[in-house]
Enzyme design. Structure first.
Site, PDB file in Angstrom:
ATOM      1  NE  ARG A   1       3.322   2.100   3.126  1.00 54.45           N
ATOM      2  CZ  ARG A   1       2.731   2.611   4.221  1.00 54.45           C
ATOM      3  NH1 ARG A   1       3.116   2.222   5.438  1.00 54.45           N
ATOM      4  NH2 ARG A   1       1.741   3.466   4.119  1.00 54.45           N
TER       5      ARG A   1
ATOM      6  CB  SER B   1       2.507   3.590  -3.605  1.00 50.98           C
ATOM      7  OG  SER B   1       1.312   4.227  -3.249  1.00 50.98           O
TER       8      SER B   1
ATOM      9  CD  GLU C   1       5.024   1.596  -0.793  1.00 48.37           C
ATOM     10  OE1 GLU C   1       5.109   2.828  -0.647  1.00 48.37           O
ATOM     11  OE2 GLU C   1       3.999   0.955  -0.545  1.00 48.37           O
TER      12      GLU C   1
END
Ligand SMILES: Cc1cc2nc3c(=O)[nH]c(=O)nc-3n(C[C@H](O)[C@H](O)[C@H](O)COP(=O)(O)OP(=O)(O)OC[C@H]3O[C@@H](n4cnc5c(N)ncnc54)[C@H](O)[C@@H]3O)c2cc1C
Length: 296
Positions: free
Chosen positions: A172, A220, A291
Site C-alpha cells: 500500500r 480499510s 492506511e
C-alpha cells in the site's frame, strides 16, 4: 480581502471554497480553497502554477476513496484527476491507462477485452492514479505486479516517464513522492473473458456480503500488520465492532472499516481511530498503522 479569482483560463473547472465532502467516499471534509477539475494535462500545469503563484500547498485527489479530509478542509489547491485524463487503450497485451480512469472500469474493460492482471480490482472504488500511487490491491494481487511504466508530473509541471525498475513498491505504498501520476502502462496476460467475468461476479458478491458496501467509508482504515492476524481480526478480538463516537462507527460487518452513519465529522472519525489504535495496542499488543490518508 480575499485574493481575486484566478485569471488564467482553464479548459476544465476551478471551484472556490468547494466542500470536499462531495468528493470523498466518506462524504466528510471541509472546503478546498480551490478545487481544480482539469480537462487535460495543461490544466494540471495551470493548477500547479496557481498554487505556486499564491504560495499555496497543493494536493492530488482521485475518487477520494482512501481519504479522510479534516473538517477545516484544505487551505490550498486540490487537483482532482478524473474525466479528461481517463484514457484507456489496449496495445497487444499492454494497457495504456489515464490516471483518472476508475479502477473498476479498468478491471471490467480489460476483462472484456480478454486480458487478466487487474480483474480482481473490480471492487476497488478509486482511480488508476490513486491505485498506482498507493499500490492498491486485493485478493492477492496489487498494482506493483502489473505496472511497467508510469508517467508523472512534478511540482514544476515537468513530465517524466518512469520505468517500473525505478519505482519501489511496498504494501500500500510507493516511493513516487511529490508527483502527480498522469498515466500508466500495465502488462497483462490473455485469458478468456467469460472466465474473468465469472471471477469478478464472485468477488463482487463476496464484497457485498462481507463489507459495508452501501455505507460511506474509506475501505480499510489500518494496514494489515503483517503477523498472523489481519487488522480487522485484531479490532474484532479487541471487542470494538459496533463501537461508536458521534456519527462514526466501527462496522459490525468488517472491523477494519469505520463507517459514517450519516452525521460523522472528521473529528469523530479521528477520535474513533485513536480509540481503536490505543485499545488494540493495550489488549492485543499490536501497534496499528494508518492506511487511510488524513488531509488538512
Ligand atoms: C468500499 C471501499 C473498498 C476498498 N477496497 C480496497 C481494496 O480492496 N484494496 C485497496 O488497496 N484499497 C481499497 N480501498 C481504498 C481505495 O479505494 C484505494 O486506496 C484507491 O486506490 C484510492 O484511489 P483514489 O483515486 O480514491 O485515491 P484518493 O483517495 O483520492 O487518494 C489517495 C492517495 O493517493 C494520492 N493520489 C490519488 N490520485 C493520485 C494521482 N493521480 N497521482 C498521485 N497521487 C495520487 C492522493 O494524493 C492520496 O495520497 C477501498 C475503499 C473503499 C471506500
Amino acid at each position: 480581502m480575499p485574493p481575486p479569482a484566478p485569471k488564467v483560463k482553464f479548459r476544465g473547472r476551478v471551484l472556490e471554497n468547494e466542500p470536499l465532502a462531495r468528493y470523498t467516499t466518506y462524504r466528510i471534509g471541509g472546503p478546498a480553497r480551490y478545487l481544480v477539475l482539469p480537462a487535460d494535462a495543461d490544466d494540471v500545469v495551470k493548477a500547479l502554477d496557481l498554487a505556486q503563484s499564491r504560495g499555496l500547498p497543493w494536493f492530488v485527489l482521485g475518487l477520494g476513496s482512501n481519504l479522510l479530509v479534516k473538517d477545516t478542509g484544505f487551505p490550498g489547491v486540490v487537483i482532482r484527476i478524473g474525466k479528461g485524463l481517463d484514457r484507456f487503450e489496449m496495445k497487444g497485451a499492454t494497457a495504456i491507462v489515464g490516471a483518472g480512469l476508475p479502477t473498476p472500469l479498468l478491471a471490467r474493460r480489460t476483462a472484456e477485452a480478454g486480458f487478466a492482471g487487474v480483474e480482481r480490482f473490480i471492487g476497488i472504488p478509486g482511480t488508476v492514479g490513486g491505485g498506482v500511487y498507493m499500490n492498491a490491491g486485493c485478493h492477492g494481487a496489487e498494482f506493483a505486479e502489473v505496472v511497467t511504466e508510469v508517467t508523472t508530473m512534478d511540482a514544476k509541471g515537468k513530465l517524466k516517464q518512469l520505468p517500473r525498475k525505478q519505482i519501489s513498491y511496498k504494501y500500500r505504498s510507493s516511493n513516487l513522492g511529490t508527483v502527480i501520476v498522469l498515466e500508466a502502462k500495465l502488462a497483462l496476460i490473455e485469458e478468456p473473458p467469460a472466465k474473468l467475468k465469472e471471477l469478478q461476479g464472485r468477488l463482487l458478491r463476496w464484497r457485498k456480503a462481507g463489507t459495508p458496501f452501501d455505507q460511506p467509508c474509506c475501505g480499510s482504515v489500518f494496514k494489515n500488520p503483517g503477523g498472523p492476524r489481519t487488522a480487522g481480526a485484531l479490532i474484532d478480538e479487541a471487542g470494538l465492532k459496533g463501537f461508536t463516537i458521534g456519527g462514526a462507527q466501527v462496522s459490525a460487518l468488517h472491523a477494519n472499516y469505520i463507517v459514517n452513519t450519516g452525521t460523522a465529522t472528521a473529528s469523530d472519525v479521528l477520535k474513533l481511530i485513536e480509540h481503536v489504535r490505543k485499545t488494540v495496542a493495550k489488549k492485543m499488543g499490536v501497534e496499528l498503522e494508518l492506511e487511510v490518508k488524513v488531509v488538512g
